[in-house]
Design a protein around this motif. Structure first.
Motif, PDB file in Angstrom:
ATOM      1  N   TYR A   1     116.476  15.415  32.343  1.00  0.00           N
ATOM      2  CA  TYR A   1     115.299  14.591  32.632  1.00  0.00           C
ATOM      3  C   TYR A   1     115.344  13.247  31.909  1.00  0.00           C
ATOM      4  O   TYR A   1     114.853  12.237  32.426  1.00  0.00           O
ATOM      5  N   SER A   2     115.954  13.239  30.717  1.00  0.00           N
ATOM      6  CA  SER A   2     116.072  11.978  29.972  1.00  0.00           C
ATOM      7  C   SER A   2     116.948  10.992  30.732  1.00  0.00           C
ATOM      8  O   SER A   2     116.635   9.797  30.813  1.00  0.00           O
ATOM      9  N   LYS A   3     118.041  11.496  31.302  1.00  0.00           N
ATOM     10  CA  LYS A   3     118.934  10.619  32.073  1.00  0.00           C
ATOM     11  C   LYS A   3     118.236  10.122  33.341  1.00  0.00           C
ATOM     12  O   LYS A   3     118.330   8.941  33.692  1.00  0.00           O
ATOM     13  N   GLU A   4     117.524  11.025  34.027  1.00  0.00           N
ATOM     14  CA  GLU A   4     116.820  10.633  35.256  1.00  0.00           C
ATOM     15  C   GLU A   4     115.786   9.546  34.947  1.00  0.00           C
ATOM     16  O   GLU A   4     115.651   8.579  35.702  1.00  0.00           O
ATOM     17  N   LYS A   5     115.069   9.728  33.840  1.00  0.00           N
ATOM     18  CA  LYS A   5     114.060   8.737  33.458  1.00  0.00           C
ATOM     19  C   LYS A   5     114.710   7.411  33.094  1.00  0.00           C
ATOM     20  O   LYS A   5     114.246   6.337  33.487  1.00  0.00           O
ATOM     21  N   SER A   6     115.821   7.488  32.352  1.00  0.00           N
ATOM     22  CA  SER A   6     116.537   6.274  31.943  1.00  0.00           C
ATOM     23  C   SER A   6     117.032   5.494  33.150  1.00  0.00           C
ATOM     24  O   SER A   6     116.995   4.259  33.170  1.00  0.00           O
ATOM     25  N   ASP A   7     117.500   6.212  34.181  1.00  0.00           N
ATOM     26  CA  ASP A   7     118.004   5.563  35.391  1.00  0.00           C
ATOM     27  C   ASP A   7     116.908   4.798  36.132  1.00  0.00           C
ATOM     28  O   ASP A   7     117.190   3.818  36.834  1.00  0.00           O
ATOM     29  N   LEU A   8     115.659   5.244  35.993  1.00  0.00           N
ATOM     30  CA  LEU A   8     114.538   4.618  36.702  1.00  0.00           C
ATOM     31  C   LEU A   8     113.843   3.531  35.886  1.00  0.00           C
ATOM     32  O   LEU A   8     113.086   2.725  36.435  1.00  0.00           O
ATOM     33  N   GLU A   9     114.133   3.510  34.587  1.00  0.00           N
ATOM     34  CA  GLU A   9     113.334   2.701  33.659  1.00  0.00           C
ATOM     35  C   GLU A   9     113.299   1.209  33.996  1.00  0.00           C
ATOM     36  O   GLU A   9     112.233   0.584  34.028  1.00  0.00           O
ATOM     37  N   GLU A  10     114.471   0.603  34.252  1.00  0.00           N
ATOM     38  CA  GLU A  10     114.487  -0.839  34.507  1.00  0.00           C
ATOM     39  C   GLU A  10     113.685  -1.188  35.757  1.00  0.00           C
ATOM     40  O   GLU A  10     112.922  -2.163  35.764  1.00  0.00           O
ATOM     41  N   THR A  11     113.836  -0.370  36.800  1.00  0.00           N
ATOM     42  CA  THR A  11     113.083  -0.611  38.035  1.00  0.00           C
ATOM     43  C   THR A  11     111.587  -0.520  37.780  1.00  0.00           C
ATOM     44  O   THR A  11     110.811  -1.350  38.281  1.00  0.00           O
ATOM     45  N   VAL A  12     111.175   0.468  37.011  1.00  0.00           N
ATOM     46  CA  VAL A  12     109.747   0.655  36.702  1.00  0.00           C
ATOM     47  C   VAL A  12     109.200  -0.527  35.906  1.00  0.00           C
ATOM     48  O   VAL A  12     108.105  -1.035  36.192  1.00  0.00           O
ATOM     49  N   ILE A  13     109.951  -0.979  34.915  1.00  0.00           N
ATOM     50  CA  ILE A  13     109.506  -2.107  34.086  1.00  0.00           C
ATOM     51  C   ILE A  13     109.318  -3.361  34.941  1.00  0.00           C
ATOM     52  O   ILE A  13     108.309  -4.061  34.838  1.00  0.00           O
ATOM     53  N   VAL A  14     110.302  -3.634  35.794  1.00  0.00           N
ATOM     54  CA  VAL A  14     110.222  -4.830  36.642  1.00  0.00           C
ATOM     55  C   VAL A  14     109.086  -4.697  37.654  1.00  0.00           C
ATOM     56  O   VAL A  14     108.368  -5.669  37.925  1.00  0.00           O
ATOM     57  N   TYR A  15     108.902  -3.504  38.215  1.00  0.00           N
ATOM     58  CA  TYR A  15     107.835  -3.298  39.207  1.00  0.00           C
ATOM     59  C   TYR A  15     106.457  -3.473  38.562  1.00  0.00           C
ATOM     60  O   TYR A  15     105.556  -4.079  39.156  1.00  0.00           O
ATOM     61  N   LYS A  16     106.279  -2.958  37.354  1.00  0.00           N
ATOM     62  CA  LYS A  16     104.999  -3.122  36.663  1.00  0.00           C
ATOM     63  C   LYS A  16     104.728  -4.596  36.367  1.00  0.00           C
ATOM     64  O   LYS A  16     103.596  -5.075  36.494  1.00  0.00           O
ATOM     65  N   GLU A  17     105.787  -5.310  35.992  1.00  0.00           N
ATOM     66  CA  GLU A  17     105.623  -6.744  35.743  1.00  0.00           C
ATOM     67  C   GLU A  17     105.262  -7.466  37.034  1.00  0.00           C
ATOM     68  O   GLU A  17     104.416  -8.373  37.044  1.00  0.00           O
ATOM     69  N   TYR A  18     105.897  -7.055  38.133  1.00  0.00           N
ATOM     70  CA  TYR A  18     105.605  -7.665  39.441  1.00  0.00           C
ATOM     71  C   TYR A  18     104.142  -7.447  39.822  1.00  0.00           C
ATOM     72  O   TYR A  18     103.459  -8.375  40.284  1.00  0.00           O
ATOM     73  N   LYS A  19     103.663  -6.224  39.614  1.00  0.00           N
ATOM     74  CA  LYS A  19     102.261  -5.909  39.959  1.00  0.00           C
ATOM     75  C   LYS A  19     101.291  -6.711  39.097  1.00  0.00           C
ATOM     76  O   LYS A  19     100.253  -7.178  39.581  1.00  0.00           O
ATOM     77  N   GLN A  20     101.655  -6.908  37.819  1.00  0.00           N
ATOM     78  CA  GLN A  20     100.796  -7.700  36.932  1.00  0.00           C
ATOM     79  C   GLN A  20     100.756  -9.151  37.375  1.00  0.00           C
ATOM     80  O   GLN A  20      99.702  -9.790  37.381  1.00  0.00           O
ATOM     81  N   VAL A  21     101.915  -9.680  37.774  1.00  0.00           N
ATOM     82  CA  VAL A  21     101.969 -11.060  38.261  1.00  0.00           C
ATOM     83  C   VAL A  21     101.136 -11.210  39.531  1.00  0.00           C
ATOM     84  O   VAL A  21     100.435 -12.216  39.710  1.00  0.00           O
ATOM     85  N   LYS A  22     101.188 -10.226  40.411  1.00  0.00           N
ATOM     86  CA  LYS A  22     100.383 -10.253  41.637  1.00  0.00           C
ATOM     87  C   LYS A  22      98.890 -10.281  41.322  1.00  0.00           C
ATOM     88  O   LYS A  22      98.113 -11.037  41.933  1.00  0.00           O
ATOM     89  N   ASN A  23      98.503  -9.480  40.341  1.00  0.00           N
ATOM     90  CA  ASN A  23      97.085  -9.460  39.932  1.00  0.00           C
ATOM     91  C   ASN A  23      96.670 -10.811  39.351  1.00  0.00           C
ATOM     92  O   ASN A  23      95.588 -11.341  39.658  1.00  0.00           O
ATOM     93  N   ASN A  24      97.531 -11.363  38.498  1.00  0.00           N
ATOM     94  CA  ASN A  24      97.234 -12.673  37.891  1.00  0.00           C
ATOM     95  C   ASN A  24      97.147 -13.763  38.962  1.00  0.00           C
ATOM     96  O   ASN A  24      96.335 -14.692  38.859  1.00  0.00           O
TER      97      ASN A  24
END
Length: 354
Positions: free
Chosen positions: A34-57
């Motif tokens: 599960y740690s590896k699966e989470k690590s593989d998704l982490e960069e995408t999640v970080i960028v997507y959250k930043e994208y959503k924040q920029v959209k809100n702003n």
């Protein structure tokens, strides 16, 4: 695209919850998985959250346009946010491109002199030297497994393992026929000759679940030979194994122990048989072939090294560099980067068309 991203975000949150559960915490294998699966998704999640924040702003900044006192500030903010939004969107597209699970692996490389006799073998030696310098620059290690030296220099055959970080991601595009155009040292009239050497690169897999019947193997042992054909030792330590049903042949002579050479040869045999099976499956899928740069077929002409013009041309992407002298000394970065970028472009186009 955003449905996929929402699914990734949900999966990431699910994995985060599992990793703090007592059941997973006490099970090392599950924790690692599960740690590896989470690590593989982490960069995408970080960028997507930043994208959503920029959209809100961005939405908030557009509302501020209605306030005369804030209009100028809001307009400038909107320009910056829209630029950031486009940048993050492009990054998300790239992150959604399917990853090659073998990119981080070591590679097994074969180099063979092909058309051109002695000159082809000499060129095969030049290619090995080029990859050796490139490996050194990247901090990789080369372990030569087996060689058959050319009578006038170079190699008619050489097999090695290249170990290090992300080796396959950089060298996977090297499989194919490499052509050289130059005046051989033995040419008395100064005529340019064309010769070829072939390269095969496959990932070194750790666990290959292929059952091999011992009765299907032909095993030969012989003296290991070194530079100039000199015997490395007096015992029959070198091993050659032929898998009769597929015709796959592997040799190993780098260990002094016949048993160790046999163990290593059997591992290489399984990897090569698996690679052959995958190549056959891939050749049956035209869609898959079109999404890759070239087929990886050893017979495919991929690159020309033109010495009189000091030019290297990669025919798959129509890329040329007028620095052959540097390339042959290991300056492969411009060619490798161009191949990676084109491969990414093709994969991204495939994702967009789905």
């Amino acid at each position: 695209m955003f449905e996929r991203l929402d699914g990734i975000l949900a999966k990431y949150d699910e994995l985060s919850a599992k990793l703090v559960s007592e059941e997973v915490f006490n099970d090392y294998n599950l924790l690692k998985k599960y740690s590896k699966e989470k690590s593989d998704l982490e960069e995408t999640v970080i960028v997507y959250k930043e994208y959503k924040q920029v959209k809100n702003n961005l939405e908030e900044a557009k509302i501020m346009l209605e306030d005369p006192e804030m209009k100028e500030i809001a307009s400038e903010e909107i320009i910056n946010l829209e630029e950031k939004e486009n940048e993050l969107y492009a990054k998300l597209e790239i992150l959604l491109v399917p990853k090659d699970e073998n990119d981080g692996k070591n590679v097994i490389m074969e180099i063979r002199g092909a058309a051109g006799g002695d000159e082809a073998n000499i060129f095969a030696g030049d290619l090995f030297r080029m990859y050796s310098y490139y490996a050194e620059k990247n901090g990789w290690k080369i372990e030569v497994i087996s060689t058959i030296e050319g009578t006038s220099g170079g190699f008619s055959y050489l097999e090695c393992i290249i170990k290090g970080n992300n080796v396959y991601s950089k060298l996977k595009y090297e499989s194919g026929s490499h052509r050289v155009q130059r005046v051989p040292e033995t040419e008395s009239q100064g005529r340019v000759h064309t010769s070829t050497a072939t390269v095969l690169v496959i990932p070194e897999l750790e666990d290959v679940n292929i059952d091999i019947n011992e009765n299907d193997l032909k095993i030969d042992v012989y003296h290991s030979s070194g530079a100039g054909g000199q015997s490395v030792n007096t015992s029959n330590s070198a091993v050659r194994i032929t898998h009769i049903p597929t015709g796959v042949v592997v040799t190993c002579q780098d260990e002094r122990s016949q048993l160790k050479n046999k163990e290593k040869a059997l591992k290489l045999l399984k990897i090569k048989i698996k690679n052959d099976l995958e190549e056959k499956q891939m050749s049956e899928s035209q869609k898959e072939r079109k999404s890759k740069i070239g087929t990886g077929d050893r017979s495919e002409k991929i690159r020309t090294y033109n010495y009189p013009q000091n030019r290297v041309t990669d025919h798959r992407i129509n890329f040329s560099i007028m620095e052959l002298d540097r390339v042959i000394d290991g300056y492969l970065e411009p060619i490798v980067d161009a191949l990676i970028n084109e491969d990414m472009r093709l994969k991204l186009a495939g994702v967009k068309s789905e």
